[in-house]
Design an enzyme around this catalytic site. Structure first.
Site, PDB file in Angstrom:
ATOM      1  N   GLY A   1       0.797  -1.216   0.000  1.00  0.00           N
ATOM      2  CA  GLY A   1       0.000   0.000   0.000  1.00  0.00           C
ATOM      3  C   GLY A   1       0.826   1.260   0.000  1.00  0.00           C
TER       4      GLY A   1
ATOM      5  CG  LEU B   1      -2.478  -2.243  -4.347  1.00  0.00           C
ATOM      6  CD1 LEU B   1      -2.063  -1.499  -5.595  1.00  0.00           C
ATOM      7  CD2 LEU B   1      -3.136  -1.320  -3.352  1.00  0.00           C
ATOM      8  CG  ASP B   2       1.219  -2.976  -3.695  1.00  0.00           C
ATOM      9  OD1 ASP B   2       1.396  -2.509  -4.829  1.00  0.00           O
ATOM     10  OD2 ASP B   2       1.092  -2.260  -2.677  1.00  0.00           O
ATOM     11  CB  ALA B   3      -1.077  -9.420  -4.494  1.00  0.00           C
TER      12      ALA B   3
END
Lengths: 285, 285, 285, 285
Positions: free
Chosen positions: B202, B228-230
């Site tokens: 995040g 997100l970010d994964a």
């Protein structure tokens, strides 16, 4: 971080609100008593205005008197001052079943590299008794079967009671201890967590890491606080992994990092180089 | 990972269910066509029984015919086969305001070290136009003011439309793009995240890291997916920090890691060395 | 290493023989003048009995007067004392043909991350003129054709003369400079060497490393002295390599390390954090 | 590098001159015998045209027959082919006085992490007998007093004779062995050197490193050849040091690296992942 072990070396540690001339006043106390500073480091944390000082000195000194004189010149209600001779710390090691961390500490102790004296090893399983006893240290088994968490904590505290230790080292002690336990040894319990925190908080971090497909894994040594895996971090390190490394390989690589990071953290803490500052640490290495 | 740029080198990539004799059959196709294998790596992911092969070869070959012949001998519905000449990939770089990543790529391009051709740079701010234009590349400003996320995504896709690029590089593009955007460039968007994921997912990871008191910070290059970010991680690296490093120092150190990790990831992806396998990557470096 | 750039911050640096009470006396000078210490670090090198102090302070002060007052209380013939405002240093960058280090510094300068002011770039080849000039800096070509080493050194010194720089940065300047050149900028020339010194001293370190079959390569930033590749080391870092990495891959990986190590060294030197102590450095980071 | 220890896993290793279709032919041998490849990696060293293959397979096989069939299809005079079951290797560990490396191996052996069987430990001093014997392994003292180097080498070979070991591990064995000794165990002696070779070849590398003022120190595991400290490198790693780290600190930090690097090298060699190629290694990890 020259590790002088001459008995007459003392370490003064001061933590207080920053103010003009503090160093001048504190070093004045030592100079007035004819004490010889051989190492000194200080740090001011700008965002919080907090001052940290570590001074190693030689010369004839009374620990209590020096601490009082320093506290007097600092004159701030939030000050903490410690003076103690540089000598081996008395510790207990807590374990479950994994040998790599406690084994590493036992070998270091064997060859005189550990700046601590191992009073005993406490395990919630019997697995590591043979390893510990062949090094001539007491192994105390405190099983958890049929006990609540609080009851087991209490049983471990009881077991530790007679050993009079200053620090507890959680060398892969796979138990979560309660606040009451922690309060007995505030900022004196050091745990090794098998991930580079705050990644993979909680159980089975290598399984999590493998599943996430990370390219680095790591380990974190930290003080144990009431917040699981969230205590002040002392040391961290990582190692690269590849797609060809299965879960077993990652665990194996990770163990290498764990034991080195734990040993590094202990060396720093036992040589009075670590200050706790909220959830962070100030480390003079 | 010898970077031979001779035009006649081709790279074959196969991903399929593992089966006895696959390598024998695939190499048989190449041998039958008189093609000369100069690099070959394979990997079987034991837990999933998935087979990955990368073969670089020389010789007169028709990409489509080789791919078809390989697919025929593999004969598995889940197979993907790609054959392409080893040549520079055409890319667009998306940026916001920070110069370090795009600047690094521009300098690499200047000195011929980038195995990609920069078609354009798209920014949601004008900040980096002067930097980009002095290197002779088009800078396209797509402001987001007054637009919904979906509208801005669409505007960026429109802007990209004429440039016919194969990959998008998010070089500190501080926007979250929607699934529609991602579907246009599936596994062809590479992002640099300023933390060693999954730590500090995040916003403001350096602020989080500073507050948590970590002793290492890092960066992660990954494919962008809807989570997100994964997305699948391509490359990660870290750098040590000390208590004396303020937030500004951490950001500065982190930027060094970010740009190196991004460049390393691009080099691997553009040289056809990266396979996506669920949320993980298999990388032959 | 909080990088406060407020104009009134000054940095005092003292190097002298250690003696009881030195810190007390020096901090006394600052306290007497009402100056506020915001950062302070000291170190005593036990084997040589040498004392090093770096103090950043604020408050109305005259640099020369403070330096004199400090020197007076230290009262040791071997003392060196410097006081200077914390401000950008004026530098010249010397290059040959490789773009990665100077390009990295130019991008950092563009985005305000460089704690230095680039006065000019001097090259013994024309190769990098276009890169430098597009960033708006003067590029001075000093060819070496037909000149002896001493004559070329003199020509470069001449070229630098009008720019009044404090430091020279050898950003892959592939020339060996003579003692006369070095004496002009004693401990003010920083070089990046493409190996983790003292491994692979001399020419073509990557070729040497490849031939030797090492598993790590690195880079070293150091002060230039009369002894080739033997000056005091400021910063070093390494990166892993594999058997699959050809010479070209090693050069590419190495360049990433070189530019980061050089930038890190410059940041430390220009912020007055580096002391030269014989052939070693004391660095307060 | 999944460490499957199922008894029926076999590893085939081939090294030969590269030629078109080699992989096809070799994998054809395995396919024809109905053997199931579970891991396979190959590498062609482009500058030398040398081919390396490692294949792990399961299925009913006769080691000698498979090796012969493979050699037949390769049909190159310089070929070496090995087939062996994946099982623990029988080793002897040679030591002098330092405990950290042998202690680390003993603890790994205790917890089943070592892919080797320790037949005995041989020391030229008695120092480590208590440590070794408490783990239940034979300790053989072969003093060197009054013996020439060649006589001591012969005495050690004699002592090893009855133990029938495949590999020798020099775990801080501070003796230089002669060519005759080496020839007995060609490419089967692994040494840990306490520097990142080729830096600090020879005696007292930490003293050299301290004096040189390096910012990183390291360790190197390599095969022992007739050239001192110049044998093929298997694994290397480094750790950062600061000006505040005295010689004793550097030795302590270095020991951490030494034991981890040695253990990593043994794991790779004993799992048949390491090929010697002149003075270099090809490692499939």
């Amino acid at each position: 971080m020259t590790a002088d072990t001459t008995p007459t070396v003392r370490v003064l540690r001061v933590q207080c609100a920053d103010a003009t001339g503090i160093i001048h006043r504190v070093t004045g106390v030592l100079a007035a008593q004819g004490l010889n500073v051989i190492e000194q480091e200080e740090f001011v944390d700008a965002p919080t205005g907090r001052f940290f000082l570590r001074t190693a000195f030689t010369g004839a000194a009374d620990d209590v008197a020096v601490a009082k004189a320093v506290a007097d010149v600092v004159d701030d209600a939030s000050t903490t001052v410690h003076v103690r001779p540089r000598q081996k710390r008395r510790i207990a090691i807590l374990v479950t079943k994994e040998a790599h961390c406690v084994g590493d500490l036992l070998v270091r102790d064997f060859s005189g590299e550990l700046n601590a004296e191992i009073a005993c090893v406490v395990g919630n399983h019997e697995t590591l008794r043979p390893l510990v006893e062949r090094f001539g240290h007491p192994f105390v088994h405190v099983p958890s079967d049929g006990l609540s968490h609080a009851e087991h904590d209490a049983a471990v505290l009881d077991a530790l009671d007679g050993y009079q230790v200053e620090f507890l080292v959680f060398a892969k002690y796979m138990r979560i201890v309660g606040q009451g336990f922690i309060d007995h040894y505030k900022h004196r319990i050091i745990n090794i967590h098998h991930s580079f925190l705050p990644a993979f908080i909680g159980a089975k971090p290598y399984h999590q890491a493998y599943k996430r497909g990370v390219k680095i894994i790591g380990a974190t040594a930290h003080f144990v606080t009431g917040d699981l895996d969230a205590g002040p971090i002392i040391a961290q390190d990582v190692v690269s992994v590849r797609h060809s490394h299965g879960l077993g390989d990652m665990i194996q690589s990770g163990r290498n990092v764990e034991k080195i990071v734990l040993a590094r953290a202990l060396r720093l803490v036992f040589d009075d180089r670590v200050f706790v500052h909220g959830n962070r640490t100030v480390i003079f290495d």
